[in-house]
Design a protein around this motif. Structure first.
Motif, short mmCIF file in Angstrom:
data_model
loop_
_atom_site.label_atom_id
_atom_site.label_comp_id
_atom_site.label_asym_id
_atom_site.label_seq_id
_atom_site.Cartn_x
_atom_site.Cartn_y
_atom_site.Cartn_z
N TRP A 27 -16.35 -15.79 22.62
CA TRP A 27 -15.93 -15.05 23.53
C TRP A 27 -17.29 -14.85 24.32
O TRP A 27 -17.24 -13.86 25.60
CB TRP A 27 -14.62 -14.30 23.40
N GLN A 28 -18.41 -14.41 23.25
CA GLN A 28 -19.35 -13.98 23.39
C GLN A 28 -20.54 -14.68 24.80
O GLN A 28 -21.42 -13.84 25.90
CB GLN A 28 -20.37 -12.93 22.23
N HIS B 184 -11.84 -13.53 22.81
CA HIS B 184 -12.24 -12.69 22.38
C HIS B 184 -10.59 -12.04 20.64
O HIS B 184 -11.02 -11.46 20.31
CB HIS B 184 -11.44 -10.87 23.19
N SER C 165 -10.19 -18.40 33.99
CA SER C 165 -11.63 -18.30 32.67
C SER C 165 -11.27 -16.90 32.42
O SER C 165 -11.75 -16.28 30.53
CB SER C 165 -12.85 -18.57 33.56
N ILE C 166 -10.87 -15.74 32.32
CA ILE C 166 -10.98 -13.95 32.72
C ILE C 166 -9.97 -14.62 30.86
O ILE C 166 -10.05 -13.64 30.57
CB ILE C 166 -10.23 -13.21 33.13
N PRO D 271 -16.43 -15.88 33.45
CA PRO D 271 -15.93 -15.33 34.82
C PRO D 271 -16.63 -14.76 35.83
O PRO D 271 -17.09 -14.26 37.07
CB PRO D 271 -15.25 -13.82 33.85
N ILE D 272 -18.38 -14.55 34.64
CA ILE D 272 -19.47 -13.59 35.07
C ILE D 272 -20.13 -14.35 36.45
O ILE D 272 -20.26 -14.41 37.79
CB ILE D 272 -20.30 -13.26 34.13
N ILE E 15 -17.91 -15.68 28.00
CA ILE E 15 -18.11 -13.76 29.28
C ILE E 15 -19.54 -14.73 30.15
O ILE E 15 -18.49 -14.45 31.08
CB ILE E 15 -18.08 -13.82 28.62
N VAL E 16 -19.86 -15.67 30.32
CA VAL E 16 -21.00 -16.51 30.97
C VAL E 16 -20.20 -16.70 32.18
O VAL E 16 -20.31 -16.93 33.69
CB VAL E 16 -21.38 -17.06 30.75
N VAL F 278 -11.51 -16.13 27.82
CA VAL F 278 -12.24 -15.19 27.63
C VAL F 278 -11.36 -14.59 26.62
O VAL F 278 -11.83 -14.50 25.44
CB VAL F 278 -13.58 -14.43 28.24
N SER F 279 -10.57 -13.19 27.15
CA SER F 279 -9.36 -12.65 26.60
C SER F 279 -8.67 -13.48 25.19
O SER F 279 -9.16 -13.52 24.13
CB SER F 279 -8.70 -12.88 27.30
#
Length: 175
Positions: free
Chosen positions: A124-125, A110, A102-103, A131-132, A128-129, A106-107
């Motif tokens: 991506w904004q 981005h 997931s990181i 990986p969080i 980001i949920v 998202v990268s």
């Protein structure tokens, strides 16, 4: 940890409230005023994603995830603890794989900079949920592992739908 506990609960509650409210407004606009908000469905999906990814962590904390543990429940405390530790370690490995993926995802989102179709927000904004959420779930599994290794508990506490159903039936028969 109480702050994190309450934060999870508040996020889940607020996202559910926001989804319900926005959907209600959209239905009224559509069927009463023959109009609507072009971005409502997309924003509802965003609220749902936040609720799900924070909810995963909450589910680990309160033992709400479903598990197949009928055999494990029949074991003595020692073997039950060992099987539970193994299950948590395997869960942490899974979380590690998905967190890493997931990181990376998202990268890449981005780097590409794609916006939502109906909202001026880069994907991506919101993504980001992911990986969080997986990081929070990993943290909760680490808490469970700590409790198992220190003897505070001897098993995973998973949802027991069969016991819940039997309890509800017994309560219904009593009335």
């Amino acid at each position: 940890m109480k702050i994190l506990d309450h934060l999870e609960e508040w996020i889940i509650s607020l996202m559910l409230l926001a989804m319900t409210g926005l959907t209600f407004v959209q239905v009224v606009l559509r069927y009463v005023f023959d109009s609507g908000l072009s971005w409502a469905h997309e924003l509802t999906t965003v609220f749902f994603a936040f609720m799900i990814f924070v909810g995963m962590s909450y589910g680990v904390r309160v033992g709400a995830h479903i598990g197949v543990d009928a055999l494990v429940r029949l074991m003595r405390a020692g073997p039950r603890r060992a099987i539970s530790v193994l299950a948590v370690v395997l869960s942490l490995v899974y979380v590690g794989f998905v967190l890493t993926g997931s990181i990376q995802y998202v990268s890449k989102m981005h780097d590409v900079g794609i916006e939502f179709d109906d909202m001026p927000i880069e994907r991506w904004q919101v993504l980001i949920v992911m990986p969080i959420g997986y990081a929070l779930m990993g943290f909760r599994f680490l808490q469970v592992l700590f409790n198992l290794l220190t003897g505070r508990t001897d098993s995973l506490h998973l949802a027991d739908e069969a016991a819940d159903a039997m309890k509800l039936k017994a309560e219904g028969d009593a009335t």
